[in-house]
Design a protein around this motif. Structure first.
Motif: not given
Length: 316
Positions: A219-220, A274, A284, A287, A291
């Motif tokens: 995950l970013q 998410p 996005s 998520a 994270f």
């Protein structure tokens, strides 16, 4: 400090094992999802059923606790919803997702494992009660508001039918219904089945933490720091603060209960956040928020436990 580290170390190590297993390709994303499904559909329902049937229902479900935790979560949900829509000009659906992320804890996968390290077996009682608030109050409220923002025709009855259909298939709600019914009717399971329930329930905490750690790999957070920060700030700081205020007003002096409520309120947002956000074009951001909150919560929860230890709040 050493007491705090002793509590957090197994949690960090278990999540680290899951993350490492994903990083070295020992397990892939589909297998991690399979572990998550095992927890969601079998281990957690077993834990909830055991929590509701091990003690008299009056000792498990505390109306004042439900009121305080429900009002504390709503106290945050509504202002976030209104502020995001009116001040930041977000759509109604997007504002509902921000409010959901800030006010619905991941009680099952993160809250219970952490609380069980601090509180022991009584953590399951808090879990059962928080599941009621999250699954019957906050999640339905967010879905109703988000669907209202997406509506292009259709009746209110269709909207309620859609949301009701999603909720009735929720395994945690089904477990709550089964557990409450068994407690009310004083039903006792045959010994082999009761042993299976115990085995599944005992596997909840380590399996859930391993799955969360594995899910974090890859995950970013890119280009959405502002949006993600708002959700994380709401969840890790404002939600526990709202819970503290409501419990101080409704259940003053009951420190054991306050500790349990704060521990569950201090964890990141629900794990399916998410997935829910994806439906409203915020996948996005959802998520990224999960994270970031998961990483930041190591520091915030450690500080919370250290503060409670300093003031002798944790029981035992």
């Amino acid at each position: 400090m050493l007491h705090t580290l002793a509590i957090m170390a197994p949690i960090i190590l278990l999540m680290g094992l899951g993350y490492t297993a994903a990083h070295i390709r020992l397990i892939n994303r589909e297998q991690i999802q399979g572990i998550g499904q095992l927890v969601m559909y079998f281990a957690l329902p077993a834990l909830i059923i055991r929590a509701l049937t091990d003690n008299p229902l009056g000792e498990t479900l505390n109306p004042r606790y439900l009121l305080a935790y429900g009002l504390g979560s709503a106290l945050l949900f509504i202002p976030v919803l209104l502020w995001m829509q009116r001040r930041r000009s977000e759509s109604l659906s997007s504002a509902a997702m921000y409010a959901l992320g800030a006010s619905a804890s991941n009680s099952a996968f993160t809250g219970y494992p952490i609380a069980s390290m601090v509180l022991g077996p009584s953590a399951a009682t808090f879990l059962a009660q928080n599941m009621i608030i999250e699954n019957l109050l906050i999640l339905p409220a967010a879905l109703i508001v988000a669907e209202l923002g997406q509506r292009q025709g259709g009746s209110g009855l269709d909207l309620l039918r859609t949301i009701g259909g999603r909720l009735i298939r929720n395994p945690l709600l089904l477990a709550l219904g089964v557990g409450i019914s068994m407690a009310l009717l004083d039903v006792r399971l045959p010994a082999p089945l009761d042993q299976v329930i115990d085995m599944l329930a005992d596997a909840t905490a380590p399996t859930a933490l391993f799955a969360v750690g594995g899910a974090l790999y890859g995950l970013q957070v890119r280009g959405m720091v502002g949006s993600v920060s708002l959700i994380v700030l709401g969840k890790l700081i404002l939600h526990p603060l709202a819970i503290l205020i409501m419990f101080s007003l409704i259940m003053p002096g009951e420190t054991d209960v306050l500790v349990g409520a704060l521990l569950f309120a201090s964890v990141p947002m629900i794990s399916i956040f998410p997935l829910i956000c994806q439906r409203y074009s915020m996948g996005s951001i959802g998520a990224g928020a999960l994270f970031t909150a998961s990483l930041a919560s190591f520091a915030t929860i450690t500080c919370l436990i250290a503060l409670m230890s300093r003031y002798s709040l944790p029981p035992g």
